[in-house]
Design an enzyme around this catalytic site. Structure first.
Site, short mmCIF file in Angstrom:
data_model
loop_
_atom_site.label_atom_id
_atom_site.label_comp_id
_atom_site.label_asym_id
_atom_site.label_seq_id
_atom_site.Cartn_x
_atom_site.Cartn_y
_atom_site.Cartn_z
N HIS A 1 -11.98 21.91 -4.30
CA HIS A 1 -10.91 20.76 -4.81
C HIS A 1 -11.10 20.26 -6.14
CE1 HIS A 1 -9.10 16.67 -4.30
NE2 HIS A 1 -8.19 17.43 -4.52
N HIS B 1 -7.86 20.95 -10.27
CA HIS B 1 -8.34 20.29 -11.09
C HIS B 1 -8.74 20.61 -12.32
CE1 HIS B 1 -6.65 16.10 -8.62
NE2 HIS B 1 -7.51 17.09 -7.26
N HIS C 1 -3.64 23.71 -3.86
CA HIS C 1 -4.48 22.14 -3.97
C HIS C 1 -3.92 21.93 -2.87
CE1 HIS C 1 -3.78 18.12 -4.97
NE2 HIS C 1 -5.08 18.69 -5.04
N ASN D 1 -5.62 19.82 -0.19
CA ASN D 1 -6.27 18.50 -0.35
C ASN D 1 -5.63 17.62 0.73
OD1 ASN D 1 -6.47 16.02 -2.40
ND2 ASN D 1 -3.89 16.27 -2.14
N ILE E 1 -2.19 14.80 -7.11
CA ILE E 1 -3.16 13.71 -6.78
C ILE E 1 -4.76 13.83 -6.23
CG2 ILE E 1 -2.55 14.04 -4.29
CD1 ILE E 1 -3.00 10.86 -5.58
#
Length: 803
Positions: free
Chosen positions: A464, A469, A655, A659, A803
């Site tokens: 993740h 990110h 993602h 997520n 997010i």
């Protein structure tokens, strides 16, 4: 004063205003300017309305000047997509420039616009601000190492290594903020106090919009441990700090945990902003912590405990990107034998032969029937350090067999520790096999829990955080520094970068920082980000393409005759099946778009902005890996198309897949515990006797305690929610994002294709022959369904890592 010119449109019905043209001749045009009040994001004014009309400009000293790119019909319509915050002129050396929605490659830019194109990119690179602390009105995109996670001025407990810029701790770069150095260590950057966490610098246009900020604050503050941890810890210590049974955990969702009154509760209430109190406590007067029902236990409260569901989640869970085909038995280690001795697996054929459906291990390997979830090599070098803390974990290997019905069944779990006499003596390992009755069944359940702890931490820190990110932020920075908003590739990629720098900055401030929320809730604790750095060494950009990634893990083979160029060896692999459909749709869309502007490979080679962009990504954004041979050369249209497809895929579908299932699968902590606190009970010990007499209590004494459970599920509930203003794959926040007709038509076809893929996924979830799509928990795999509503839905692919 107004800060935000959201959209300026000339040539359509609206207010008229005399504007200056390039020749300083007056001409009258009709247009609309949409503005937003400065205080729309102030904490006390979440619901400020958006005001429009040029009358709002009167008396505020705002002037607009139109620069003509080329001679055109003055009655024609020109559309400007601005979406930018504008501060008073005293903060700028140059006038703000907004271009129309007509894209141009650099060499095809109309002459009157060229100097403005170059000037705008220079401003975004921050010329003259290389050492300054950046302010909220700055628009500077620049790079820095992760030197702001620790707070050495607070003492050794808060010291963390700098990530990036060294061979020991390589890392992608983050956005520069320019804050002053700490007193204790001039190589580290100071941090904002907790209450100013939301003010960490990112370029102003990268900040959340007012709706998303309202959503974020409404849920996020309740997961910041520093607000509530001291009082919660005291309360939990009095409960005491344990769940005693599965029924205790279910109270979190079915009735809530009752909190005692008195001064402790009042301290909690005083330390939490009023706008989020209602999200933490029920509003009916009861003093309860209560959470939404996670999908994993919604239909069946015990199905998560089955071996079938344990294995299915490796194909259709929140971390379906790690399982790989076993190519040699027993499993081999790649750790340096000079440092770690023999780390090869101790699993033998005797352990597994009764569960191979009549095959030998060699036959099962040959027939592509053996698979492994391997957390051994990545964890073994860290075990001695991690296990000196309150955490007690193993390096684990889980072997699985592919059955005739397409499901996987666990064969064995190997739990390993460093040899007590020294690392050079290899691993100290024990092997556990499935059992259904008595204490052996309890031990098997614990063995699966240790695997779940490892997978939970690896997922959060590597799959993740690192692979989406952190890996994407350099692309956001490089794109804004090198590709003009006029550039077609900027228009292609920009929606897929929305809010990424903002959410990453907030993560550095309150989530992945020293003693932050993540360190409090995952097993590596203070070593969390350092651990992810060791895994960055093996990150390969080109392997992020889904077909290549599946082949690399051995779960697919290349097959030119197959629809997607690869053939899955586990045919009912929901993440891969749905993912390949999404990947191919993205690839086709990106290819059609790029070919609208690049007629030959030479066009790519001569594109100065593209070449500068790609060079900077390699040499600065991912500079610690700049010499790796796998980087595309960016000399052909195929290089550009594949690279852009990977960027869009990672930022959107990948993602989403890893997520938005966090709460549906992990909101019930027994299914995905994040911490283990003691080792496997050994026969003849009091812990072993407790396991025999009260297995549920022994289980909860081993996994995540009550306090970390409350903090952990608060955190993943936030991370799993869609904002109410989310923009999903196949959508744009403005329909006139480009003036070119062919890309608009191709994008429309892309959207239609995603609708068909969604229909196909829903249809497959109804097919009872596809057992991995729903499983014992009766939980359909929907994480790659493109569309969603806002909230906790367990589906939906946003355009970006927001997010």
């Amino acid at each position: 004063m107004f800060q935000n010119i959201l959209d300026a449109i000339t040539g359509e019905n609206g207010n008229s205003k005399k504007l200056k043209s390039d020749g300083d001749q007056s001409m009258k045009v009709k247009g609309t300017v949409v503005l937003m009040k400065k205080n729309v994001l102030d904490f006390n004014d979440f619901h400020s309305s958006v005001l429009d009309g040029l009358h709002e400009l009167l008396g505020h000293g705002v002037s607009l000047q139109l620069i003509s790119a080329e001679k055109s019909d003055p009655a024609g319509r020109i559309h400007f997509v601005c979406n930018s915050w504008v501060y008073p002129a005293k903060h700028y050396k140059n006038d703000r420039i907004f271009f129309s929605n007509k894209p141009y490659l650099p060499e095809k830019t109309p002459e009157p616009l060229r100097k403005y194109r170059e000037e705008e990119l220079a401003n975004l690179r921050g010329h003259g601000k290389e050492k300054d602390e950046l302010q909220e009105w700055d628009r500077v995109y620049d790079y820095a190492c992760y030197n702001d996670l620790g707070e050495p001025d607070k003492g050794p407990k808060f010291v963390r290594p700098i990530l990036g810029g060294s061979a020991e701790y390589p890392y992608p770069r983050r956005g520069r903020t320019g804050r002053k150095a700490t007193k204790s260590d001039p190589s580290c950057e100071t941090r904002h106090p907790l209450l100013l966490s939301l003010n960490v610098y990112v370029p102003r246009d990268e900040r959340f919009g007012h709706l998303r900020m309202a959503d974020f604050l409404a849920y996020a503050l309740k997961a910041i441990p520093q607000f509530i941890e001291p009082e919660l810890r005291e309360l939990c210590d009095k409960t005491p700090n344990e769940f005693d049974s599965f029924a205790d955990v279910l109270k979190l969702y079915e009735g809530g945990i009752e909190l005692p009154g008195g001064p402790q509760l009042e301290n909690i209430r005083k330390n939490i902003p009023s706008q989020v109190l209602k999200e933490i406590f029920r509003t009916d007067g009861e003093q309860l912590f209560k959470f939404p029902m996670p999908q994993i236990i919604k239909e069946d409260k015990s199905a998560w405990r089955t071996d079938e569901e344990f294995a299915r989640e490796m194909l259709a869970g929140v971390n379906p990107v790690l399982i790989r085909r076993l190519e040699a038995f027993p499993p081999k280690s790649k750790l340096d034998r000079r440092l770690y001795g023999d780390q090869n697996s101790s699993i033998t054929e005797e352990h597994i032969k009764h569960n191979l459906d009549g095959l030998t291990a060699a036959e099962a390997i040959k027939n592509n029937r053996l698979y492994i979830l391997d957390h051994h090599d990545c964890l073994m070098p860290y075990l001695r350090r991690i296990n000196t803390t309150s955490t007690k974990i193993y390096a684990s290997r889980t072997l699985l067999f592919l059955k005739d019905d397409g499901t996987l069944k666990p064969l064995a779990i190997e739990l390993s520790l460093p040899h007590p006499e020294g690392d050079e003596f290899g691993a100290d390992s024990k092997v556990y096999t499935p059992a259904e009755d008595g204490v052996k069944a309890c031990i098997w359940q614990l063995a699966k829990a240790y695997v779940g702890v490892n997978d939970s931490g690896y997922h959060q820190l590597v799959s993740h955080w690192l692979h989406t990110h952190a890996a994407m932020e350099p692309f956001v920075i490089a794109t804004n520094r090198n590709l003009s908003v006029l550039h077609p590739i900027h228009k292609l990629l920009h929606p897929h970068f929305r809010d990424t720098m903002n959410i990453n900055a907030l993560a550095r401030q309150t989530l992945i920082n020293a003693c932050g929320a993540l360190e409090s809730t995952v097993f590596p604790a203070r070593y969390s980000l350092e651990f992810s750095s060791t895994l960055y060494k093996s990150w390969v950009f080109t392997d992020e393409a889904l077909p290549e990634e599946l082949v690399k893990r051995g779960v697919a083979v290349k097959d030119p005759k197959s629809k997607h160029g690869v053939r899955l060896l586990i045919e009912d692999y929901p993440y891969a099946v749905d993912g390949l459909e999404i990947w191919s749709a993205i690839r086709e869309w990106v290819e059609q778009y790029c070919l609208c502007y690049y007629e030959t490979d030479e066009t790519v080679q001569k594109d100065t902005e593209i070449q500068a962009w790609w060079k900077e990504i390699r040499e600065q954004g991912h500079g610690d890996l700049k010499d790796e041979p796998w980087w595309p050369k960016m000399q052909t249209r195929e290089d550009l198309i594949q690279s852009c497809t990977i960027i869009v895929w990672v930022a959107s579908a990948l993602h989403a897949a890893i997520n938005f299932g966090q709460y549906p699968f992990g909101g019930y902590l027994p299914n995905r515990p994040s911490i283990s606190r003691r080792f496997m009970p050994e026969e003849g010990t009091p812990e072993y006797e407790e396991l025999k007499s009260n297995p549920e209590k022994a289980f909860f004494k081993t996994i995540t305690p009550q306090l970390q459970t409350l903090l952990g599920i608060s955190l993943i509930e936030i991370l799993s929610r869609h904002a109410t203003d989310e923009v999903y794959l196949g959508q744009r926040d403005t329909p006139e994002w480009t003036a070119d007709a062919k890309p608009l038509q191709a994008f429309e076809e892309f959207g239609k294709k995603l609708v068909k893929i969604e229909e196909k996924i829903i249809e497959m979830n109804r097919d009872e022959k596809l057992k991995n799509r729903v499983g014992p928990a009766k939980m359909p795999y929907t994480l790659l369904v493109p569309s969603s509503e806002g909230g906790l839905t367990g589906r939906g692919i946003p355009n970006s890592i927001s997010i």
